[in-house]
Design a protein around this motif. Structure first.
Motif, PDB file in Angstrom:
ATOM      1  N   ARG A   4       0.842  -1.182   0.000  1.00 53.13           N
ATOM      2  CA  ARG A   4       0.000   0.000   0.000  1.00 53.13           C
ATOM      3  C   ARG A   4       0.882   1.238   0.000  1.00 53.13           C
ATOM      4  O   ARG A   4       1.801   1.343   0.804  1.00 53.13           O
ATOM      5  N   ILE A   5       0.575   2.165  -0.897  1.00 55.03           N
ATOM      6  CA  ILE A   5       1.320   3.419  -0.927  1.00 55.03           C
ATOM      7  C   ILE A   5       0.453   4.485  -0.278  1.00 55.03           C
ATOM      8  O   ILE A   5      -0.680   4.707  -0.702  1.00 55.03           O
ATOM      9  N   VAL A   6       0.979   5.092   0.756  1.00 59.45           N
ATOM     10  CA  VAL A   6       0.243   6.133   1.473  1.00 59.45           C
ATOM     11  C   VAL A   6       0.847   7.481   1.106  1.00 59.45           C
ATOM     12  O   VAL A   6       2.048   7.694   1.253  1.00 59.45           O
ATOM     13  N   LYS A   7      -0.014   8.359   0.618  1.00 63.16           N
ATOM     14  CA  LYS A   7       0.452   9.719   0.308  1.00 63.16           C
ATOM     15  C   LYS A   7       0.464  10.511   1.608  1.00 63.16           C
ATOM     16  O   LYS A   7      -0.548  10.643   2.272  1.00 63.16           O
ATOM     17  N   MET A   8       1.617  10.962   1.977  1.00 60.26           N
ATOM     18  CA  MET A   8       1.764  11.689   3.224  1.00 60.26           C
ATOM     19  C   MET A   8       1.630  13.189   2.964  1.00 60.26           C
ATOM     20  O   MET A   8       2.243  13.713   2.046  1.00 60.26           O
ATOM     21  N   ASP A   9       0.786  13.848   3.751  1.00 56.72           N
ATOM     22  CA  ASP A   9       0.685  15.303   3.641  1.00 56.72           C
ATOM     23  C   ASP A   9       1.987  15.940   4.098  1.00 56.72           C
ATOM     24  O   ASP A   9       2.608  15.485   5.071  1.00 56.72           O
ATOM     25  N   LYS A  10       2.389  16.981   3.391  1.00 59.78           N
ATOM     26  CA  LYS A  10       3.594  17.716   3.761  1.00 59.78           C
ATOM     27  C   LYS A  10       3.197  19.073   4.319  1.00 59.78           C
ATOM     28  O   LYS A  10       2.354  19.765   3.748  1.00 59.78           O
ATOM     29  N   ILE A  11       3.835  19.430   5.420  1.00 54.81           N
ATOM     30  CA  ILE A  11       3.551  20.693   6.102  1.00 54.81           C
ATOM     31  C   ILE A  11       4.830  21.511   6.153  1.00 54.81           C
ATOM     32  O   ILE A  11       5.822  21.093   6.750  1.00 54.81           O
ATOM     33  N   GLY A  15      11.410  28.392   9.594  1.00 58.28           N
ATOM     34  CA  GLY A  15      12.542  27.945  10.381  1.00 58.28           C
ATOM     35  C   GLY A  15      13.098  26.613   9.920  1.00 58.28           C
ATOM     36  O   GLY A  15      12.803  26.124   8.833  1.00 58.28           O
ATOM     37  N   ILE A  16      13.923  26.041  10.805  1.00 54.82           N
ATOM     38  CA  ILE A  16      14.586  24.756  10.577  1.00 54.82           C
ATOM     39  C   ILE A  16      14.455  23.958  11.869  1.00 54.82           C
ATOM     40  O   ILE A  16      13.939  24.477  12.864  1.00 54.82           O
ATOM     41  N   PRO A  17      14.917  22.687  11.889  1.00 55.17           N
ATOM     42  CA  PRO A  17      14.867  21.943  13.144  1.00 55.17           C
ATOM     43  C   PRO A  17      15.532  22.732  14.288  1.00 55.17           C
ATOM     44  O   PRO A  17      16.574  23.344  14.109  1.00 55.17           O
ATOM     45  N   GLY A  18      14.869  22.731  15.428  1.00 52.74           N
ATOM     46  CA  GLY A  18      15.344  23.494  16.582  1.00 52.74           C
ATOM     47  C   GLY A  18      14.648  24.834  16.724  1.00 52.74           C
ATOM     48  O   GLY A  18      14.794  25.515  17.734  1.00 52.74           O
ATOM     49  N   SER A  19      13.863  25.217  15.709  1.00 56.34           N
ATOM     50  CA  SER A  19      13.178  26.516  15.766  1.00 56.34           C
ATOM     51  C   SER A  19      11.898  26.419  16.596  1.00 56.34           C
ATOM     52  O   SER A  19      11.350  25.339  16.802  1.00 56.34           O
ATOM     53  N   PHE A  20      11.427  27.565  17.040  1.00 55.13           N
ATOM     54  CA  PHE A  20      10.161  27.622  17.758  1.00 55.13           C
ATOM     55  C   PHE A  20       9.031  27.148  16.845  1.00 55.13           C
ATOM     56  O   PHE A  20       8.081  26.503  17.299  1.00 55.13           O
ATOM     57  N   SER A  21       9.121  27.455  15.558  1.00 53.07           N
ATOM     58  CA  SER A  21       8.078  27.053  14.602  1.00 53.07           C
ATOM     59  C   SER A  21       7.975  25.530  14.489  1.00 53.07           C
ATOM     60  O   SER A  21       6.885  24.999  14.282  1.00 53.07           O
ATOM     61  N   GLU A  22       9.088  24.836  14.617  1.00 53.65           N
ATOM     62  CA  GLU A  22       9.046  23.374  14.562  1.00 53.65           C
ATOM     63  C   GLU A  22       8.254  22.833  15.751  1.00 53.65           C
ATOM     64  O   GLU A  22       7.429  21.920  15.604  1.00 53.65           O
ATOM     65  N   GLU A  38       4.542  14.894   7.040  1.00 52.16           N
ATOM     66  CA  GLU A  38       5.987  15.119   7.016  1.00 52.16           C
ATOM     67  C   GLU A  38       6.224  16.618   7.168  1.00 52.16           C
ATOM     68  O   GLU A  38       5.680  17.411   6.401  1.00 52.16           O
ATOM     69  N   LEU A  39       7.026  16.997   8.149  1.00 52.98           N
ATOM     70  CA  LEU A  39       7.368  18.408   8.339  1.00 52.98           C
ATOM     71  C   LEU A  39       8.507  18.782   7.399  1.00 52.98           C
ATOM     72  O   LEU A  39       9.493  18.064   7.290  1.00 52.98           O
ATOM     73  N   VAL A  40       8.340  19.936   6.739  1.00 57.47           N
ATOM     74  CA  VAL A  40       9.349  20.411   5.791  1.00 57.47           C
ATOM     75  C   VAL A  40       9.822  21.791   6.243  1.00 57.47           C
ATOM     76  O   VAL A  40       9.041  22.744   6.243  1.00 57.47           O
ATOM     77  N   PRO A  41      11.092  21.923   6.654  1.00 59.28           N
ATOM     78  CA  PRO A  41      11.605  23.233   7.078  1.00 59.28           C
ATOM     79  C   PRO A  41      11.803  24.152   5.873  1.00 59.28           C
ATOM     80  O   PRO A  41      12.607  23.849   4.996  1.00 59.28           O
TER      81      PRO A  41
END
Length: 194
Positions: A4-11, A15-22, A38-41
């Motif tokens: 099964r292929i699951v399409k993952m929503d990207k958000i 910022g980048i990892p370590g940011s308040f936004s993350e 999936e989180l995308v910086p």
């Protein structure tokens, strides 16, 4: 066995990892019950908008207003004529720390680098405790930590960022909770284009 292929929503988030936004992005996704994501910086509001318009990400997490420094200018300017739907709101307490490169004498520091919002949120504390440090505006607080660690910023620079970002990049903390208000909070939105 069927695959099964699951399409993952990207958000996309500011910022980048370590940011308040993350941190806010993870909280907003939990609040919205979005687990297959999936989180995308993407560093800034402009990059998030462009990625949403191209379909590279389906949602964006953006800081929109701070209790101390007011509206987040890059969000306001980027999304002022854009039709979007606000899906969730999260208010994150913001605690800024000042970091330097390990082994550098604090007396040798000449400037402080951070996002314009973080510089505004710490201006009175810095005037009192670090009056000689010049300001250098950069795109993100966590990027300041990364750039300092990698030598992109001179070692005479200090970075204002979260404790998490400073530790992630093995920097040395000079001061913590340097925000001017103990009630310093930023409102983040999870949104999609309408």
């Amino acid at each position: 066995m069927e695959m099964r292929i699951v399409k993952m929503d990207k958000i996309g988030y500011m910022g980048i990892p370590g940011s308040f936004s993350e941190v806010a992005a993870n909280e907003l996704l939990a609040q919205a019950g979005m687990t297959e994501t999936e989180l995308v910086p993407l560093v800034c509001a402009k990059n998030i908008l462009e990625a949403m318009q191209k379909g590279e990400v389906q949602y964006g997490v953006l800081g929109v207003e701070n209790s101390t420094a007011g509206p987040v200018g890059e969000f306001v300017h980027t999304f002022e004529n854009i039709s979007y739907e606000k899906l969730a709101v999260y208010v994150l307490p913001i605690h800024h720390c000042l970091f330097k490169k390990p082994g550098v004498d604090a007396a040798a520091l000449q400037e402080v680098a951070s996002h314009p919002q973080a510089l505004r949120q710490t201006i009175n504390t810095r005037k009192e405790k670090f009056p000689d440090l010049k300001e250098l505006e950069i795109e993100d607080t966590a990027i300041g930590a990364e750039w300092l660690a990698k030598g992109i910023l001179p070692e005479t620079t200090a970075a204002i960022c979260s404790a998490r970002a400073g530790k992630l990049w093995d920097l040395e903390m000079i001061a913590e909770n340097i925000e001017d208000s103990s009630e310093n909070r930023t409102t983040f939105w999870l949104l999609k284009l309408a």
